[in-house]
Design a protein around this motif. Structure first.
Motif, PDB file in Angstrom:
ATOM      1  N   CYS A  52      -0.980  57.680  67.060  1.00  0.00           N
ATOM      2  CA  CYS A  52      -2.007  58.541  66.487  1.00  0.00           C
ATOM      3  C   CYS A  52      -2.307  59.702  67.429  1.00  0.00           C
ATOM      4  N   VAL A  53      -2.105  60.901  66.919  1.00  0.00           N
ATOM      5  CA  VAL A  53      -2.423  62.106  67.687  1.00  0.00           C
ATOM      6  C   VAL A  53      -3.309  63.006  66.840  1.00  0.00           C
ATOM      7  N   VAL A  54      -3.742  64.104  67.443  1.00  0.00           N
ATOM      8  CA  VAL A  54      -4.635  65.040  66.780  1.00  0.00           C
ATOM      9  C   VAL A  54      -4.014  65.563  65.482  1.00  0.00           C
ATOM     10  N   PRO A  55      -4.846  65.980  64.534  1.00  0.00           N
ATOM     11  CA  PRO A  55      -4.313  66.535  63.287  1.00  0.00           C
ATOM     12  C   PRO A  55      -3.594  67.854  63.539  1.00  0.00           C
TER      13      PRO A  55
ATOM     14  N   PRO B  77      -0.631  73.633  67.528  1.00  0.00           N
ATOM     15  CA  PRO B  77       0.728  74.124  67.244  1.00  0.00           C
ATOM     16  C   PRO B  77       1.830  73.144  67.622  1.00  0.00           C
ATOM     17  N   TRP B  78       1.650  72.355  68.663  1.00  0.00           N
ATOM     18  CA  TRP B  78       2.700  71.414  69.063  1.00  0.00           C
ATOM     19  C   TRP B  78       2.881  70.326  68.013  1.00  0.00           C
TER      20      TRP B  78
ATOM     21  N   GLU C  24      -4.278  63.456  72.566  1.00  0.00           N
ATOM     22  CA  GLU C  24      -3.778  64.830  72.627  1.00  0.00           C
ATOM     23  C   GLU C  24      -2.491  64.893  73.444  1.00  0.00           C
ATOM     24  N   LYS C  25      -2.015  63.712  73.846  1.00  0.00           N
ATOM     25  CA  LYS C  25      -0.780  63.639  74.638  1.00  0.00           C
ATOM     26  C   LYS C  25       0.403  64.069  73.775  1.00  0.00           C
TER      27      LYS C  25
END
Length: 93
Positions: free
Chosen positions: A69-72, A77-78, A33-34
């Motif tokens: 790899c980050v959140v979908p 919003p970011w 989530e970074k």
């Protein structure tokens, strides 16, 4: 006659192997989530759980070619903002 049968069996075996071959997906094992720095990003892709991957993720690629790899994007919003900006930079994405 035996050579024709052997050739057909061999051809059948090759076709069977192609039919059962799995397509290798480049999936994330976990997501972060970074928040990422836009200036280092060049592209992205979205991976969906159940469509070849176990988890949903947004995969950003940085200038060094590293995949992050980050959140979908849904509910984040970011991530949506980064995607929107990258799409403007490279409309053919």
């Amino acid at each position: 006659m035996a050579s024709k049968v052997a050739a057909l069996l061999f051809l059948g075996l090759i076709c069977f192997q192609f039919a059962t071959a799995q397509i290798v997906m480049d999936c994330c094992l976990s997501v972060s989530e970074k928040r990422l720095n836009l200036k280092n990003l060049v592209s992205y892709s979205i991976k969906r759980a159940g469509m070849g991957c176990d988890i949903s993720a947004t995969v950003f690629v940085n200038k060094k070619g590293m995949k992050l790899c980050v959140v979908p994007p849904e509910g984040n919003p970011w991530v949506q903002n980064l995607i929107k900006i990258l799409d403007k930079r490279h409309p053919h994405h």
